[in-house]
Write a protein that holds these residues in place. Structure first.
Motif, PDB file in Angstrom:
ATOM      1  N   SER A  73       0.815  -1.229   0.000  1.00 26.79           N
ATOM      2  CA  SER A  73       0.000   0.000   0.000  1.00 26.79           C
ATOM      3  C   SER A  73       0.839   1.265   0.000  1.00 26.79           C
ATOM      4  CB  SER A  73      -0.916   0.015   1.226  1.00 26.79           C
ATOM      5  OG  SER A  73      -0.182   0.263   2.417  1.00 26.79           O
ATOM      6  N   LYS A 103     -16.719  -3.505  -3.756  1.00 29.24           N
ATOM      7  CA  LYS A 103     -16.140  -2.575  -4.734  1.00 29.24           C
ATOM      8  C   LYS A 103     -14.643  -2.806  -4.924  1.00 29.24           C
ATOM      9  CE  LYS A 103     -19.426   1.177  -3.807  1.00 29.24           C
ATOM     10  NZ  LYS A 103     -19.563   2.589  -3.328  1.00 29.24           N
ATOM     11  N   ASN A 104     -14.082  -3.677  -4.079  1.00 33.90           N
ATOM     12  CA  ASN A 104     -12.652  -3.989  -4.120  1.00 33.90           C
ATOM     13  C   ASN A 104     -11.803  -2.743  -3.864  1.00 33.90           C
ATOM     14  OD1 ASN A 104     -10.531  -5.902  -4.390  1.00 33.90           O
ATOM     15  ND2 ASN A 104     -10.099  -5.104  -6.447  1.00 33.90           N
ATOM     16  N   THR A 105     -12.204  -1.934  -2.887  1.00 32.30           N
ATOM     17  CA  THR A 105     -11.475  -0.710  -2.570  1.00 32.30           C
ATOM     18  C   THR A 105     -11.193  -0.624  -1.073  1.00 32.30           C
ATOM     19  OG1 THR A 105     -13.509   0.577  -2.255  1.00 32.30           O
ATOM     20  CG2 THR A 105     -12.525   0.584  -4.472  1.00 32.30           C
ATOM     21  N   GLY A 121      -4.654   2.694  -7.634  1.00 28.04           N
ATOM     22  CA  GLY A 121      -4.567   1.242  -7.603  1.00 28.04           C
ATOM     23  C   GLY A 121      -3.358   0.787  -6.797  1.00 28.04           C
ATOM     24  N   GLU A 163      -8.704   6.462  -2.352  1.00 26.56           N
ATOM     25  CA  GLU A 163      -9.523   5.269  -2.456  1.00 26.56           C
ATOM     26  C   GLU A 163      -8.747   4.306  -3.341  1.00 26.56           C
ATOM     27  OE1 GLU A 163     -14.128   4.704  -2.847  1.00 26.56           O
ATOM     28  OE2 GLU A 163     -13.308   4.960  -4.861  1.00 26.56           O
ATOM     29  N   ARG A 207      -5.419  -7.138  -1.685  1.00 24.42           N
ATOM     30  CA  ARG A 207      -6.703  -7.743  -1.300  1.00 24.42           C
ATOM     31  C   ARG A 207      -6.480  -8.969  -0.416  1.00 24.42           C
ATOM     32  NH1 ARG A 207     -12.110  -7.737  -3.011  1.00 24.42           N
ATOM     33  NH2 ARG A 207     -13.175  -9.728  -2.705  1.00 24.42           N
ATOM     34  N   ARG A 209      -9.155   8.001  -6.673  1.00 25.13           N
ATOM     35  CA  ARG A 209      -9.108   6.563  -6.940  1.00 25.13           C
ATOM     36  C   ARG A 209      -7.741   6.203  -7.524  1.00 25.13           C
ATOM     37  NH1 ARG A 209     -13.487   3.137  -7.071  1.00 25.13           N
ATOM     38  NH2 ARG A 209     -13.300   1.212  -8.283  1.00 25.13           N
ATOM     39  N   ARG A 264     -10.085   2.704   1.633  1.00 22.10           N
ATOM     40  CA  ARG A 264      -9.854   4.146   1.726  1.00 22.10           C
ATOM     41  C   ARG A 264      -8.858   4.465   2.843  1.00 22.10           C
ATOM     42  NH1 ARG A 264     -15.793   7.082   0.985  1.00 22.10           N
ATOM     43  NH2 ARG A 264     -15.949   6.730  -1.289  1.00 22.10           N
ATOM     44  N   ASP A 321      -1.356  -2.823  -7.010  1.00 24.18           N
ATOM     45  CA  ASP A 321      -1.361  -4.157  -7.605  1.00 24.18           C
ATOM     46  C   ASP A 321       0.048  -4.718  -7.736  1.00 24.18           C
ATOM     47  OD1 ASP A 321      -2.383  -6.450  -8.700  1.00 24.18           O
ATOM     48  OD2 ASP A 321      -2.576  -5.657 -10.729  1.00 24.18           O
ATOM     49  N   VAL A 368      -7.850   1.006  -5.265  1.00 25.87           N
ATOM     50  CA  VAL A 368      -8.381  -0.205  -5.882  1.00 25.87           C
ATOM     51  C   VAL A 368      -7.382  -1.323  -5.603  1.00 25.87           C
ATOM     52  CG1 VAL A 368      -9.084  -1.317  -8.022  1.00 25.87           C
ATOM     53  CG2 VAL A 368      -9.511   1.135  -7.682  1.00 25.87           C
TER      54      VAL A 368
END
Length: 379
Positions: A208, A227-229, A374, A247, A255, A372, A231, A376, A249
């Motif tokens: 993160s 929503k796979n988010t 990401g 926010e 996840r 928003r 905050r 990943d 993703v």
């Protein structure tokens, strides 16, 4: 107040609170009971004892209660001054929640250590002696806070001078932390002595790119699995002209660790948590929840796992990377996987990134607008 000793025949001619101590002398503080050796001739010992008695005289009358009757004003204790400092001064500062929490933690320690003392007893010698218990960088931070406390006390007529300002100014040691390596972090994660909650904290920070203080304060309520988010409003940015709100993703790795945090059977509103073996009152008072992890405990637990795993044995202990440096490794790994620099800066919540609107003012109500982004990174 410690009760005075009865004078016997051999010390009846000495000033109050002065006693023989071998071939020299000893002064007993009538308020604290602390004994101090005076390795000087009798004439010097008498002179020093008389001077000390004169200085303590206003505070010796029944812990200040008689003084209150005579002057109409109670002699302030350290606790009473700290209470006023917190209520009248601290609440007017534009500090971040994290900074306020750190200051209040220090004030709680001062109340425990010195709270019953009369504030007027804290001269330069007393303050210097108290500060000397702290290491170099901690000394600097505690001294700075005491300078502010005394400045407030002087301004309110509770002290005559800023004794903390007259103590020694120390230069903070330069931090020489080396960078984390992917292999080093993998060794810490694989080490059997690394607690599961710490493994989750490491992975969460790495993917993160959030700061230590935000990792331990990240609430489960910030997650939306549908929503796979997730905050986050980085605490360090909340004093900026345009505070940062993200926010994120969630990619597969983020996840996964978030789901593990949510699946933990330990009851706690925060993603990172553990079940302490003992719950001491002072520790509970310093925490947001009894199973929460404080920043200090996270740092200590990480350093122990790092050293026990021998991940960085070739690096001097003072230079080994801390939990904080995980952020730098994560951002470098994102760069190695060809993520654009703007993406990484946005995820890190840097103030100099060109962001979209962070909040939108409505009619009579301000609404926070989350940017928003990401996360990943492939682990």
């Amino acid at each position: 107040m410690a009760p005075p000793r009865k004078r016997d025949s051999k010390n009846r001619g000495l000033p109050e609170n002065l006693y023989p101590n071998g071939k020299y002398w000893q002064y007993r503080n009538p308020i604290t009971g602390k004994k101090t050796s005076i390795n000087k001739p009798l004439a010097d010992a008498i002179r020093l004892a008389k001077a000390a008695n004169a200085k303590l005289a206003p505070l010796m009358a029944d812990d200040g209660r008689l003084l209150s009757l005579l002057t109409g004003e109670q002699a302030p204790t350290v606790t009473s001054v700290l209470d006023r400092f917190e209520e009248e001064w601290l609440t007017t500062r534009a500090y971040s929640p994290r900074t306020l929490e750190e200051i209040r933690f220090k004030l709680a320690k001062y109340r425990t250590d010195l709270g019953a003392r009369m504030f007027g007893q804290l001269d330069v010698l007393e303050v210097a002696g108290y500060l000397d218990q702290f290491s170099n960088n901690a000394y600097t931070k505690h001294r700075g806070l005491w300078v502010q406390i005394f400045a407030f006390a002087v301004a309110k007529g509770l002290a005559e001078r800023n004794c903390a300002e007259l103590t020694l100014v120390k230069q903070e040691e330069e931090k020489k932390r080396q960078r984390h390596t992917k292999e080093g972090v993998e060794a810490i994660l694989a080490f059997e002595g690394t607690p599961d909650w710490l493994r989750r904290a490491i992975r969460l920070a790495l993917v993160s790119l959030q700061r230590r203080e935000d990792i331990v304060q990240w609430e489960k309520a910030a997650v939306d699995l549908e929503k796979n988010t997730i905050r986050v409003s980085p605490g360090k940015t909340q004093n900026y002209d345009t505070p940062v709100h993200l926010e994120i993703v969630m990619g597969e790795a983020l996840r996964s660790v978030v789901r593990e945090c949510l699946a933990s059977p330990v009851v706690c509103p925060f993603l990172i948590h553990y079940q302490p073996r003992a719950r001491k009152r002072e520790q509970l008072d310093a925490k947001r929840h009894w199973n929460a992890v404080t920043e200090g405990y996270l740092t200590k637990a990480f350093s122990k796992a790092r050293d026990d795993s021998k991940a960085y044995d070739s690096i001097p202990k003072a230079e080994r990377p801390t939990f904080h440096e995980l952020r730098a490794l994560g951002s470098w790994l994102y760069e190695q996987q060809d993520y654009p620099q703007e993406y990484i800066q946005a995820l890190m919540g840097h103030a100099d990134v060109k962001m979209t609107e962070h909040y939108q003012a409505g009619h009579g109500k301000t609404e926070v607008l989350y940017q928003r982004v990401g996360a990943d990174l492939k682990l």
